[in-house]
Each structure stands twice: as C-alpha cells, then as structure tokens.
Design an enzyme around this catalytic site. Sequence first.
Site, PDB file in Angstrom:
ATOM      1  N   GLY A 289       0.325  -1.242   0.260  1.00 50.43           N
ATOM      2  CA  GLY A 289      -0.516  -0.500  -0.087  1.00 50.43           C
ATOM      3  C   GLY A 289       0.588   1.648   0.078  1.00 50.43           C
ATOM      4  CB  SER A 290       0.218   4.445   1.455  1.00 53.58           C
ATOM      5  OG  SER A 290      -0.845   4.573   0.702  1.00 53.58           O
ATOM      6  CB  VAL A 291       5.069   1.535   2.791  1.00 55.93           C
ATOM      7  CG1 VAL A 291       6.002   0.922   3.009  1.00 55.93           C
ATOM      8  CG2 VAL A 291       3.852   0.719   4.216  1.00 55.93           C
ATOM      9  CE  LYS A 293      -0.008   6.403  -1.871  1.00 55.60           C
ATOM     10  NZ  LYS A 293      -0.878   7.168  -0.672  1.00 55.60           N
TER      11      LYS A 293
END
Length: 571
Positions: A289-291, A293
């Site tokens: 997921g957003s990790v 980014k």
Amino acid sequence: MTTGSRTADLRSKMRQDPQQTEVARGRSRILLAMSVFVIVYLVIAGRLVTLGLSEVRPNVAYETAQEAVAAARPDIVDRNGEILATDLSTASLYAEPRRLLDVDEAIESLATVMPDLASASTRRRLASDAGFVWLKREITPEQRDRIHALGIPGLDFLTENRRFYPGGALAGHVLGLVDVDNAGIAGLEKYIDDNGLAALHKAGLARTGEDLAPVKLSLDLRVQHAVRDELARAMDRYQAIAAIGIVLDVHTGEVMAMSSLPDYDPNDPAQALEKDRMNRATAGVFELGSVFKTFTTAMALDSGKVSLSDSFDARAPIRIASYTINDFHGKHRVLTVPEVFIYSSNIGTARMALTAGIDTQKEFLGRLGLLDPIKTELPETAAPMLPPRWSDIAAMTISFGHGLSVSPMHAAVAAAALMNGGNLIPPTFFPRSRSEALEIAKPVVSPATSKAMRDLFLLNGEKGSGRNAQVEGYRVGGKTGTAEKVVNGRYISNKRFNSFLSAFPMDDPQYVVLVVIDEPKPEEGKHYATAGMNAAPTVSNIVRRTAPMLGVAPKFEEPAGETLMVSYDDR
C-alpha cells in the site's frame, strides 16, 4: 633245561607281568591326557590367531548411528553473548535384533515403560535380522533408568546431541531448527550447515561442542524480546491474524530484531509445519500500500524530473480505461510534493510516477532491489510478484503500492538506503562493522534525495499519519500504508494489511523500524483501523522500549532545518 624248569620260569614271569602292564598302561593314559590338552590348547590358540588376523566386519548401521549422534553443533549467541541455541546430551534407545532372546517378552517389558512401543511396527523391527534399529530417540533420564533396570539383552543406549533453544519461540524464524539427527533444516541452523558445518561433520572434525566456536548473530536478544512482545500485544489489541516487526541498522544492514507472528518454538518442530506460522518477514510477499509512496517519491526526486517545490493536481480522480484512482481522504486541490506525501494522495503519487516515466520507475525499483529476491543468510526468502505487463495503469497503481508485492524485509532494506545517505546495504543476521558495510554498499540515490526523504519522513511523523508513532526525544518519522487485501482476485475493503515504515532519530537516522499488522479490527468505539491507528502506535512502543538498549540517546532540543513547502490545511 628240563620241561619242568621252563614251566616254572614261565609262571614266574607271568607273576611279574601284571605289575609291569599296569605301569605301562598308566604311562599311556598320562601321555594320552597330555596329548588331548595339547591339542585343545593348540585349537584354541589357532582360533585366537585366526580371529586376530581375520578382517573385522563392523555393524555398519550401528557405526553410522554413532557418527550421527557424535555430530555436534556450535552454540548460537546474540551480539551480547546470550545463548540462543545450544546442544544438550540425551539418551536414545536402540536394539540389536540378532541378540534378542524373546521378541514378545522384550516388547511386553518395554511397554511397561513406553506403551507406544507395543506396536506391530516395533515387533516387525525387532523380529528382523537387522544388526541395529532405533527404538526411541531422545528419551528422558527416568525412562533410560527404568529400561536399563529391565535387563533385556539386545537393548542399549547411545548418547546423542539434542538441540535446545532457551528462548523458545523468541527468535524461532531466525534460528530455524534441526532434525532428529541434529542437522539444520531451516533458518540459520541450515545456513550454518550449508556453510561449513556439514563438511566438518563429514570429515569427522567436529565431534563435540568444544570443537566449535560459538556463532554470534547481529540480533540483540533484548530488542528481539521487545519487538515480539509489542507485536503480540498489537495482535491482541487489534484482533489481528498476524504481525511482523523488523529493526534494521541503516549503516551496517545488521538485523537487530525480526519477528513474525504467529511463530513457532524450535523445541517443538511440529509447529513449524503449520502454514500460519510461516516467516512472513522474508518468505512472504505482500502489497504494502501507501508505504510504497516512499519509493515513488524518492524515484521522482532522484530522477531530477520532480522537485519538492513542484505541485500535482489532485482535485479529481484519475480515470483510465475501466480503472478509477481516488484518494481515501482527498483534499480536492493541487498539492505540493510534501503534501502529496503526508496526505498520502494516490492521485498525486500516480501523476508523479507518470512524470518520472515507466522506464525510470522500473529502473529505480530494480536499483533498490525491489524487483529481485532479497538476499540474506536465511534460506526462507521469496521473490517479488511483478505485474505481467508494466503499462501506464500498472505504473500508477504500483506507485501507491498495488500491483507489486514484496517482502517486508525488501521494504526495510530499501528504506535504510534512503535514510543513510543513499547506500543500499545487503541485510545480514551476523555482525558487520560500518567499514565492512561500506565495502559492499551500492549507491542508489544521491545524498540530496536521501536528505529530502528524511525531511519527508520527519514531516509525516510530526504532521501526518505517523503522529501516533512519536516518542519524546527520538523524533520518529515514516510512512504509513493501509492496503486492501486481495481475496479471490478482488480487493476487499474490510481486510487490510497495515504497515508503518519508520526511522529514528530523524536528525541522524540510525535504525529503520517496520511494523506490519495483518487484518486489524477497529478498536472499541472507533470506526477505522488504518495504519496510523495501529501500526504507528506499535512502532512508538517498540522505539520507546528499544532505543535505550540500542544506545540511542534522546534529544529534546528542536534541530534547525529548512521549511518544506506544505500547507497544514486539513479541509
């Protein structure tokens, strides 16, 4: 001479002959007895000579077993010398079927001590013509004494080396385990065998534990305990099905702690076969997921095509083909790069990835080692799962952590490179100095990119989703990720894979701390179970407990730093 006189002489001689005859007979008997004794002694002497000169035919099975049980393993200790694994002496019961007088009687007697030996299988083995068979490995001292007291011919004991792990499950996935012959079959136990110990055993050069120096690991047992304890608390608090924790030295690549729950106790090898107890930290791959980014932002900045002062339009969702990319809590406005990061905008991140380009994205992720299997001493590793086709859609979804699966260790190692000035250092479970690390380090981003990522981590820790990870004096920074899990090919909104990829202290990062919580539930009275509400607080607890153990002193003054272009408008 007259006839009368000859007769008288004959009678006289006959009277004397019986005495002489008896003497002769006695002498004959003595000679015969002496001859018999001489012959017997000669036969015995000849047999002894024959046996002495004949080739000895050893019991191959017995000697093989002796070699196996003689094999010893070195102690495994943590970086401070605390014992993690050691050998203990234990007795094992064996039989020589050819010497057994009565098989049924032997089984009946043995069953009074070990009822499980009263089986058809035991009877078949004891009734065979084998020279050696194992009956029971690693029996208790009480069982040994009771069987010995039975006095059954053909039964005996061998002293074996049994592996013992004082900490139980504490570092199970790291240490691995051994089989019944004390040979490593998983984890670092297998690595030690594959890298010299098995060869020493084969050459007969490692008969006792005293022959082998202890194997020192990079793990700190105190830190390992704290990480595992906090993961267990988090699983209970958030009713999760699994949890992962890693503490990594950013300058050496040393793994200070690694835990994956549920784990297993190496003292009970059967637990390792349960699928839920797999090592998720290195042998599992997940969409983080957003990790992710973190890596997309670093890629864009390092490419030179994006700067911290740039902005991206996040006013409306991105629609491409049948896909729609939206934000969880969208700001519906143009966002600066720092805002894209701390507000975790999928839209802004996807546009950033397209600005850098697909080829740049693939090259950069490969440079960080995120497209290849992680290389550690652990045999249990998994290769990343890549998209079948790296299209524009794939590039955009990968930018915010969907469509590409990596192991948690992958993420921790890549983050360490972004925190330490730009050097990718292979992880290790053995001690390594900074100078040794620099010799094998690979520069992957510029120092300026590393500095920018440290600033963004700190900003998100203080103003963004990482606020719940803060520990006074240690300035924790990082990036959260709340990824929906894929079930039967579809993303399920109520099954999440939450993570917080962090570092501390952010003015001079020394350690990366990654916590992953699998399928956490909202706490009572709360409606959400995002990473900022469970993974981040768990990191906070780990840092609070382990920073003093790791020798990181707290700082309470505010370091001066440049101001990032970010608005704190939470509209």
